[in-house]
Write an enzyme that holds these catalytic residues in place. Structure first.
Site, short mmCIF file in Angstrom:
data_model
loop_
_atom_site.label_atom_id
_atom_site.label_comp_id
_atom_site.label_asym_id
_atom_site.label_seq_id
_atom_site.Cartn_x
_atom_site.Cartn_y
_atom_site.Cartn_z
CG ASP A 1 -8.10 -10.70 -22.73
OD1 ASP A 1 -7.42 -11.68 -22.37
OD2 ASP A 1 -8.74 -10.68 -23.79
CG HIS B 1 -2.18 0.75 1.07
ND1 HIS B 1 -2.27 1.87 0.27
CD2 HIS B 1 -3.41 0.58 1.60
CE1 HIS B 1 -3.51 2.35 0.33
NE2 HIS B 1 -4.21 1.58 1.13
#
Length: 452
Positions: A379, A162
């Site tokens: 994808d 993070h």
């Protein structure tokens, strides 16, 4: 309940395809990165098989794994700090030590898992839940676990510190990585501005935000709001909020917060004041705005409080959420620009902490929204995912919202105390609009061409 046995096949470090130039060997984080917690966020993609023959699934998995590893190497050269190691709360040593990649397999079909996904089983797919992986990864900031199902379906689960990335940055990373994997010669280029946005402060040299991990047992559950149920909920609120604009996220969040507090009342027998923090993306709210491809932590919480139970009426919460957002957009977003920005930010953090400290009995909830991020368009070269999810293993009283795979619903992951969750799951007002943990196929867009 689905029983899973998982096996790790291999673990390895992946280095950038090109070494980081000497003048980029030290990357200074921004002030917002500096104060962010040093924990890992995760993003998990589940892809159906695109093969007709089970006999070639192992070969297919190996081929996909090689493509992923090669594309990670190339992507690290673009996101060069991710291949480094944290030196302190505000500095990355861009030493090209690399990311960490894990191959694994499970003994079930993907369809068995997605028919009623059990969040308690996500440890089988996350790279960060395996102690040996974390030990061998040697402080890697980017970890990937690639898992095969017996049907040929696969899961790609990655974890990123993070300190360098919020959810929009995670999305930019996976956009670039997936396009490189497909063979694109012109992938999205990240914008790494670090200290050029807001320089870190020397007086906070070793400071990162801490995460208060609840000592009591807590659990995470999934609730899905279909487009029709969201429309019903919005119509209900519209009767009371005639002239204000509000979003589907706001009405769903209002209901979830109201039901979570109702659960707390059931548990302790009385109402306590409560506050909700909702994270907002700063990029488009700054003047001038930042590109969505900028990497780092560019989020800030807006705060709504309820001091009486009547303040949690759905229309009241929606009005307050919209009011606070407008206030932030019109005034407070400006504090992140200019010479006085660092002091203004630290003062705002101090005020927030003082508010919580002086209201110790107040129940605090936190929300983040991934809605409108086109995660289901990702994808890697073998089709779009059936399910994208991020699980919370650390923090209680949280609500995470994301689009369903059909694009018109909202999936909510709610984390509560174990006792409260047992009550929350039976809340009649919640169940009027939300479907608890339905099959992924219930909201699956039939336009996707896939084979299970």
């Amino acid at each position: 309940m689905v029983e899973i046995k998982s096996e790790i096949v291999s673990r390895q470090t992946i280095k950038p395809s090109h070494p980081t130039p000497p003048h980029l060997k030290t990357f200074k984080l921004s002030l917002l990165d500096q104060i962010s917690p040093d924990i890992h966020s995760n993003m998990n993609f589940f892809f159906p098989s695109n093969n007709t023959s089970h006999s070639i699934s192992n070969r297919d998995f190996f081929h996909k794994s090689m493509l992923l590893q090669d594309s990670i190497s190339k992507t690290l050269s673009l996101f060069y700090p991710l291949a480094g190691r944290l030196r302190d709360a505000a500095t990355v040593d861009c030493n090209d030590e690399g990311a960490f990649f894990v191959e694994a397999r499970v003994n079930i079909q993907l369809s068995h898992f997605l028919s009623q996904p059990d969040l308690n089983l996500m440890d089988h797919f996350l790279p960060t839940t395996d102690p040996m992986t974390m030990d061998l990864s040697n402080g890697a900031m980017f970890l990937v676990r690639f898992t095969s199902f017996t049907c040929g379906g696969v899961a790609i689960c990655f974890s990123l510190t993070h300190k360098l990335a919020d959810v929009s940055a995670l999305h930019t990373l996976v956009q670039t990585w997936s396009s490189v994997c497909r063979g694109s010669s012109n992938p999205i280029t990240p914008l790494l501005i670090g200290e050029n946005f807001l320089a870190p402060r020397d007086e906070f040299h070793g400071m990162s935000a801490t995460v208060n991990i609840a000592s009591e047992k807590f659990v995470q559950r999934r609730f899905v709001f279909s487009a029709s149920k969201i429309a019903e909920l919005k119509a209900r609120v519209s009767h009371e909020v005639l002239q204000s604009r509000f979003s589907r996220v706001e009405v769903v969040l209002a209901l979830l917060w109201k039901c979570a507090v109702a659960t707390k009342i059931q548990k302790i027998g009385s109402f306590r004041p409560t506050t909700l923090f909702q994270a907002v993306n700063l990029r488009k709210r700054l003047s001038p705005p930042l590109p969505e491809t900028v990497i780092g932590n560019f989020i800030w919480p807006i705060m709504v409080s309820a001091y009486e139970e009547k303040d949690l009426e759905l229309h009241e919460v929606v009005i307050q959420l919209r009011k606070r957002l407008n206030e932030f957009n019109n005034t407070k977003a400006n504090m992140f620009r200019g010479e006085d920005a660092p002091l203004a930010i630290m003062e705002a953090i101090k005020e927030r902490r003082e508010f919580i400290r002086s209201n110790k009995e107040m129940e605090v909830y936190k929300c983040s929204s991934w809605c409108k991020l086109p995660l289901y368009d990702i994808d890697f070269g073998w089709g779009k995912p059936m399910w994208v999810v991020s699980v919370n293993r650390l923090v209680n009283n949280t609500i995470a919202l994301a689009d369903t795979n059909s694009g018109d619903g909202i999936e909510a992951l709610v984390t509560l105390d174990e006792e409260e969750m047992a009550l929350f799951e039976q809340n009649e007002q919640l169940l009027k609009y939300a479907n608890p943990n339905p099959s992924i196929y219930a909201f699956y867009n039939s336009n996707y061409n896939c084979r299970l």
